[in-house]
Design a protein around this motif. Sequence first.
Motif, PDB file in Angstrom:
ATOM      1  N   GLY A 188      -2.408 -14.334  -4.485  1.00 12.90           N
ATOM      2  CA  GLY A 188      -2.699 -13.449  -5.534  1.00 12.90           C
ATOM      3  C   GLY A 188      -4.028 -12.903  -6.644  1.00 12.90           C
ATOM      4  N   VAL A 189      -4.728 -12.658  -5.535  1.00 14.55           N
ATOM      5  CA  VAL A 189      -5.775 -11.585  -5.320  1.00 14.55           C
ATOM      6  C   VAL A 189      -5.486 -10.223  -5.892  1.00 14.55           C
ATOM      7  N   ILE A 190      -3.934  -8.695  -5.164  1.00 17.95           N
ATOM      8  CA  ILE A 190      -3.035  -8.599  -5.154  1.00 17.95           C
ATOM      9  C   ILE A 190      -1.903  -8.182  -5.973  1.00 17.95           C
ATOM     10  N   ARG A 191      -2.109  -7.450  -6.995  1.00 20.45           N
ATOM     11  CA  ARG A 191      -0.066  -7.127  -6.963  1.00 20.45           C
ATOM     12  C   ARG A 191       1.012  -7.247  -6.060  1.00 20.45           C
ATOM     13  N   LEU A 218       3.107  -3.191  -4.851  1.00 24.26           N
ATOM     14  CA  LEU A 218       2.559  -2.192  -3.866  1.00 24.26           C
ATOM     15  C   LEU A 218       3.117  -2.466  -2.712  1.00 24.26           C
ATOM     16  N   LEU A 258      -1.580  -0.303   0.860  1.00 28.61           N
ATOM     17  CA  LEU A 258      -3.106  -0.893   0.718  1.00 28.61           C
ATOM     18  C   LEU A 258      -3.400  -0.644   1.144  1.00 28.61           C
ATOM     19  N   LEU A 276     -10.110  -3.132  -5.888  1.00 24.68           N
ATOM     20  CA  LEU A 276      -9.051  -4.145  -6.813  1.00 24.68           C
ATOM     21  C   LEU A 276      -9.513  -4.019  -8.541  1.00 24.68           C
ATOM     22  N   ASP A 277     -10.519  -4.189  -8.500  1.00 22.72           N
ATOM     23  CA  ASP A 277     -10.459  -3.760 -10.365  1.00 22.72           C
ATOM     24  C   ASP A 277     -10.178  -2.755 -11.314  1.00 22.72           C
TER      25      ASP A 277
END
Lengths: 209, 209
Positions: A158-161, A164, A169, A203-204
């Motif tokens: 859950g750190v990356i959507r 995609l 990525l 990430l942000d």
Amino acid sequence: MRTDTPSADTGQPCAAVRRGRPRSEAAEQAIFTAVEDLMADGNTLSELTIEGIATAAGVGKATIYRRWPNKEALLVDVVSRLEEPIPAPTGGGAREDLIAMVDYIRRRGLAKRTRWVLKAALGQMQTLPELYTAYRERVIRPRREVGLHLIRRAVAEGVIRDDLDVELLGDLLMGPILYRSILSEDSDLEDPELSRKLVDSVLDGVAPR
Amino acid sequence: MRTDTPSADTGQPCAAVRRGRPRSEAAEQAIFTAVEDLMADGNTLSELTIEGIATAAGVGKATIYRRWPNKEALLVDVVSRLEEPIPAPTGGGAREDLIAMVDYIRRRGLAKRTRWVLKAALGQMQTLPELYTAYRERVIRPRREVGLHLIRRAVAEGVIRDDLDVELLGDLLMGPILYRSILSEDSDLEDPELSRKLVDSVLDGVAPR
């Protein structure tokens, strides 16, 4: 015929399966050192011969052929030894592991700039298609796969959507540091915080929140 | 001595300031075509000579030297012509302009894969330090500067946060497509939505919101 080098039977130029007696390891070390010395003397990879390497290492040609099927296999091993191992998981979660992987590429880029033999080997290799293909397979591909594995784990955690493409990525997270390391020769790689800044930014996002 | 080519007086190998009579333009076109034909015949850039180019173009050597001070200057012009111009502002704001710039790099990468002469010229150039330096100065640097200018504008327009280093932002936004175009030869560049996905991902971030 000596049988202490399994690689002589399988023809595998893979350091991991070669385990010899100390005497065998000493020969191997002498061969690696001979290649580096010959390169330091100004010989290009394409100019090196098994005969010349054997003479410089003080071993017979058969000692080399017992370990490597041809010059390309030996040279890929020489260059692989110059590479640091892929970083182990940090234990700090997916974001930290991504930063560690980006930082590994940063340090590799720095090493390439400062270690003459690595720079020369990598530069010349791109003009030797067969050697470059072997290097991509043996060195680059495993590193790329570790990077993509880390990204899949980050998605799972859950750190990356999860909407995609993993290749996209990979390029977003590793592309900037690879670009800076490989293509942008006078860019800054010294900043030890660079990798954290890059990963946090991807990430942000860089848009205002 | 003819004076219809200002570049002959200034020694500037810059196409923008050269404006000749039709006859002069025809000679220039013949010279460019001759270089491409010689390359198509298997000659490398380092094998080309002013004499050989003049013969192939059906002009005298003096006609070439009137326009370019040396072979390197001519070859940089040859390669520059193969490049598309930098995209003009879209009129759609900073995000759209960033996407247009990334897409320009994507299309350039595709062109390099499909246009043999461009691929050969760029590949060989990296082995000719003097030519490569001139190419970086004439072609790569202006494009990089346009990219950084777009980023500064995006910061000024509030599309990008103002607390990040512009070089870092440049690598974040342009690094992935440059990596994919230049280093990752079998990666996908066909997707016309790729550039939008890349820019949106960097701006908005890939972490869940």
